[in-house]
Design a protein around this motif. Structure first.
Motif, PDB file in Angstrom:
ATOM      1  N   CYS A  22      91.161 -17.684  27.454  1.00  0.00           N
ATOM      2  CA  CYS A  22      89.843 -18.314  27.505  1.00  0.00           C
ATOM      3  C   CYS A  22      89.420 -18.291  28.965  1.00  0.00           C
ATOM      4  O   CYS A  22      90.015 -18.990  29.793  1.00  0.00           O
ATOM      5  N   TRP A  36      91.275 -26.040  22.608  1.00  0.00           N
ATOM      6  CA  TRP A  36      91.314 -24.875  21.731  1.00  0.00           C
ATOM      7  C   TRP A  36      91.114 -25.380  20.304  1.00  0.00           C
ATOM      8  O   TRP A  36      91.760 -26.345  19.892  1.00  0.00           O
ATOM      9  N   CYS A  96      87.572 -21.773  22.429  1.00  0.00           N
ATOM     10  CA  CYS A  96      87.857 -22.759  23.464  1.00  0.00           C
ATOM     11  C   CYS A  96      86.533 -23.385  23.885  1.00  0.00           C
ATOM     12  O   CYS A  96      85.456 -22.813  23.680  1.00  0.00           O
TER      13      CYS A  96
END
Length: 127
Positions: A22, A36, A96
């Protein structure tokens, strides 16, 4: 402009491993709790884990604890999600996001507290 980009998804056999990434731009990851999440077809988005630099705490959802871990690459403004011992039920689109309501993780991951969602990266666990 704040942007999160997830990457690293793919097809994995049961019991295998994969690392998702991410990457954030437009904000300092150290200033936010980063979550997440995942969403499987026909199901609601659910929290996977949350990581906070401020108190060095990671909160794991019960269904991933012991299998998933998280790490940060501060220089690349990236958070990695290492997933081990993958199961077919881990199949989902993984996202994310940054928690705009808290600087540290709460015990329960509530998606409405998060923003700057990326497009997600697909994980499929199948033989």
């Amino acid at each position: 402009q704040v942007q999160f980009v997830e990457s690293g998804g793919g097809l994995v056999q049961p019991g295998g491993s994969l690392r998702l990434s991410c990457t954030a731009s437009g904000l300092n990851l150290d200033d936010y709790a980063i979550g997440w999440f995942r969403q499987a077809p026909g199901k609601e988005r659910e929290g996977v884990l949350c990581v906070s630099t401020r108190d060095a705490v990671t909160v794991y959802s019960p269904f991933v604890e012991g299998r998933f871990t998280v790490s940060r690459d501060k220089a690349k403004s990236t958070v990695h999600l290492q997933m081990n011992t993958l199961k077919p039920e881990d199949t989902a689109l993984y996202f994310c996001a940054a928690n705009l309501m808290r600087t540290v993780c709460s015990p329960i991951l509530r998606s409405y507290e998060y923003d700057y969602w990326g497009q997600g990266t697909q994980l499929t666990v199948s033989s």
